[in-house]
Design a protein around this motif. Sequence first.
Motif, mmCIF file in Angstrom:
data_model
loop_
_atom_site.group_PDB
_atom_site.id
_atom_site.type_symbol
_atom_site.label_atom_id
_atom_site.label_comp_id
_atom_site.label_asym_id
_atom_site.label_seq_id
_atom_site.Cartn_x
_atom_site.Cartn_y
_atom_site.Cartn_z
ATOM 1 N N LYS A 36 0.811 -1.223 0.000
ATOM 2 C CA LYS A 36 0.000 0.000 0.000
ATOM 3 C C LYS A 36 0.840 1.268 0.000
ATOM 4 O O LYS A 36 0.497 2.231 -0.707
ATOM 5 N N PHE A 37 1.909 1.323 0.806
ATOM 6 C CA PHE A 37 2.695 2.554 0.888
ATOM 7 C C PHE A 37 4.111 2.379 0.324
ATOM 8 O O PHE A 37 4.983 3.181 0.587
ATOM 9 N N LEU A 38 4.312 1.297 -0.438
ATOM 10 C CA LEU A 38 5.636 1.148 -1.053
ATOM 11 C C LEU A 38 5.537 0.594 -2.474
ATOM 12 O O LEU A 38 5.585 1.352 -3.445
ATOM 13 N N TYR A 39 5.378 -0.718 -2.605
ATOM 14 C CA TYR A 39 5.544 -1.303 -3.937
ATOM 15 C C TYR A 39 4.429 -0.915 -4.912
ATOM 16 O O TYR A 39 4.657 -0.856 -6.118
ATOM 17 N N HIS A 89 11.852 12.494 -5.972
ATOM 18 C CA HIS A 89 12.504 13.392 -5.013
ATOM 19 C C HIS A 89 12.532 14.828 -5.519
ATOM 20 O O HIS A 89 12.316 15.773 -4.749
ATOM 21 N N VAL A 92 9.267 16.455 -4.825
ATOM 22 C CA VAL A 92 9.119 16.839 -3.411
ATOM 23 C C VAL A 92 9.896 18.129 -3.157
ATOM 24 O O VAL A 92 9.376 19.091 -2.585
ATOM 25 N N TYR A 109 0.243 11.036 -1.512
ATOM 26 C CA TYR A 109 0.521 10.190 -0.339
ATOM 27 C C TYR A 109 1.324 10.893 0.751
ATOM 28 O O TYR A 109 1.693 10.263 1.748
ATOM 29 N N GLY A 110 1.627 12.166 0.556
ATOM 30 C CA GLY A 110 2.372 12.900 1.570
ATOM 31 C C GLY A 110 3.870 12.796 1.343
ATOM 32 O O GLY A 110 4.373 11.861 0.716
ATOM 33 N N MET A 111 4.579 13.794 1.876
ATOM 34 C CA MET A 111 6.017 13.915 1.671
ATOM 35 C C MET A 111 6.810 12.727 2.239
ATOM 36 O O MET A 111 7.692 12.190 1.556
ATOM 37 N N PRO A 112 6.538 12.261 3.482
ATOM 38 C CA PRO A 112 7.356 11.167 4.023
ATOM 39 C C PRO A 112 7.321 9.911 3.151
ATOM 40 O O PRO A 112 8.354 9.322 2.848
ATOM 41 N N VAL A 113 6.113 9.519 2.742
ATOM 42 C CA VAL A 113 5.988 8.321 1.911
ATOM 43 C C VAL A 113 6.707 8.525 0.570
ATOM 44 O O VAL A 113 7.398 7.624 0.073
ATOM 45 N N ILE A 115 9.326 10.401 -0.153
ATOM 46 C CA ILE A 115 10.789 10.296 -0.019
ATOM 47 C C ILE A 115 11.192 8.823 0.036
ATOM 48 O O ILE A 115 12.126 8.386 -0.642
ATOM 49 N N ASN A 116 10.449 8.046 0.818
ATOM 50 C CA ASN A 116 10.797 6.632 0.965
ATOM 51 C C ASN A 116 10.585 5.852 -0.330
ATOM 52 O O ASN A 116 11.362 4.958 -0.658
ATOM 53 N N ASP A 119 13.539 6.537 -2.458
ATOM 54 C CA ASP A 119 14.668 5.743 -1.952
ATOM 55 C C ASP A 119 14.559 4.289 -2.425
ATOM 56 O O ASP A 119 15.544 3.680 -2.845
ATOM 57 N N ALA A 120 13.342 3.754 -2.340
ATOM 58 C CA ALA A 120 13.131 2.359 -2.750
ATOM 59 C C ALA A 120 13.436 2.176 -4.235
ATOM 60 O O ALA A 120 14.035 1.174 -4.638
#
Lengths: 345, 345
Positions: A36-39, A89, A92, A109-113, A115-116, A119-120
């Motif tokens: 949900k919040f990555l792949y 990035h 953002v 999904y918002g800035m924190p998600v 950025i991650n 990174d992924a």
Amino acid sequence: MSQNDIQEKFLNQLTNYRELSIKKLLEFIPEREPKKFLYDLVSIYPKRAGKGFRPSLCISTCKIFGGKEYEAYNSAVALELFHNAFLVHDDVEDESCDRRGYPTIHEQYGMPVAINVGDAMNVLGIKPLMKNLTILGPKLTWLVFSEVEHMALEAVEGQAMELGWRMDNTCNLTDEDYLKMILKKTCWYTVIHPIRIGAIIGSGGTVDPDRFNRFGYYMGASFQIQDDLLNLIGDKKYGKEICGDILEGKRTLMLIHLLNTCNGKEKERLTRYLAKNRADRTPPEMKWVMKMMDKYECIEYGKKSAKNLAGAALKEFYTVFGDRQDTIDRQFIENMILYMVNRDY
Amino acid sequence: MSQNDIQEKFLNQLTNYRELSIKKLLEFIPEREPKKFLYDLVSIYPKRAGKGFRPSLCISTCKIFGGKEYEAYNSAVALELFHNAFLVHDDVEDESCDRRGYPTIHEQYGMPVAINVGDAMNVLGIKPLMKNLTILGPKLTWLVFSEVEHMALEAVEGQAMELGWRMDNTCNLTDEDYLKMILKKTCWYTVIHPIRIGAIIGSGGTVDPDRFNRFGYYMGASFQIQDDLLNLIGDKKYGKEICGDILEGKRTLMLIHLLNTCNGKEKERLTRYLAKNRADRTPPEMKWVMKMMDKYECIEYGKKSAKNLAGAALKEFYTVFGDRQDTIDRQFIENMILYMVNRDY
């Protein structure tokens, strides 16, 4: 063949390479949690279908230098993944709202998600480069790896230059400053390294990759200026908020030209505008900057510069690709030079 | 030797390894432009001197398994660079104010620059891994590389889990959920992979690295719980804003324990608190959460859990390191287990 036919043929091939690369890229996204919040989010930008310049340049150059198409697939996928990570990035950092016609990841999904997720995507780009080992052997795999390492470092350096100008509200930049910045931020990873990597793979490491640097710089610079022009004058197809660059205070060639040609009072006002936070820049102020760009023919200046650089790229193309057979792929790169400055999205 | 002497000996060695690693790390930061918004900032977190657990574990394990100390330097540097890159982005994502006693990078230089600095640190971590080639040869270099690839992927997955819980305001988590998350977010990159990499290098690739996974999990989990405890009860030495985790709504073992033991009305109030944005959470509300944690003995629960995990780590230590000679480095890792749960910063 008419100009239209040539353009159509080019676009078909670009589409083929892009779709192929994206299909291969999606195979590298793990089918497991956390989704949900990555792949699930890692594939958003790639699926939105950018232009696919980078993987296309890599694959076609590989073939031009005697390689098989599949030998370039892994590297093409890595290039496209790193590119998309960079976009996530970059969006953002610039607080951009749209990318490829839809909201940016951080808007959704918002800035924190976001950025991650970026990174992924950078981490996921490593796997295809490692898979090169079985196809290309250790020597070429390692060479490609060094290329990517240099590419990524140039990109963060270029980004730091551009961010630094905004942080310091630098208003005394020259065209040369701009070109040096986009060489770092855009040219290496958009053109120079995709071509270098394709040639290394295709030639089995026998071609000196430095021979493409000048060509890639000209082509990449004309591409970036055209991209910045489309931000000012493009239509909906372009996929980003029109004039977003002015709202962001981005130091484009057109803005730098304006700063260097407007009168003292106008420059003072423009400097004050650029000193503000993005949120404090009003639409009337933005319109005034546009009007000034009109008054000082900044768009024309940008168009002329992009065309000159494309001309230089074309001349350099014959120097570095001139001894190669006149194949579909050689024509593809030749036509890409013209397309880059004629495109409308 | 008294407990105090053992602790002092351990701390001296930790300091030695840390200072050595940071010295080596700084050699990998380019001495060129752009400095002001890139390379000058890349060294900020490393220079602030963290604890140096990761490079120390890597170097000492390398020696325990028969390697020379210098053979592990490049990998130790890469581990410390990736760790610091992770901290820079983690701090942006959590909107943290302090890190190691001083303002975070984004507090000092803004979010865009901080994201780019973190990206640069990740890129800079590649160079030392490539330099392994001349010292370790292609086989070990490649093995270490695969370790790092897995390590980075686990970290972004763990981060996505934790961010997802906050995004969804998940309030029905179990201790198992928490342990699964910190296995991914903390254990792999803090303990398991530093040890695996050290053992691979030291043994010339003859040791099965999987044998350390259980030990690294126990040690990493006790470390993380202690870290979260210090956020609640630590003093100034700790270097982050005290109770920042409560302000951030971070799902620590203590918060999860509170959610699972408080009464219905309290849970409702806590859930409402956690649903708010960080900026909307007031100091009185934060104090109420602290009071609830006191009421339901959450700190004691966390301390007990950390100690149990450290006990399990100690037992596992004798299984996986028991057949090794009783050297200073073996004692160093043994003592680190106890230090991790007894430390006050």
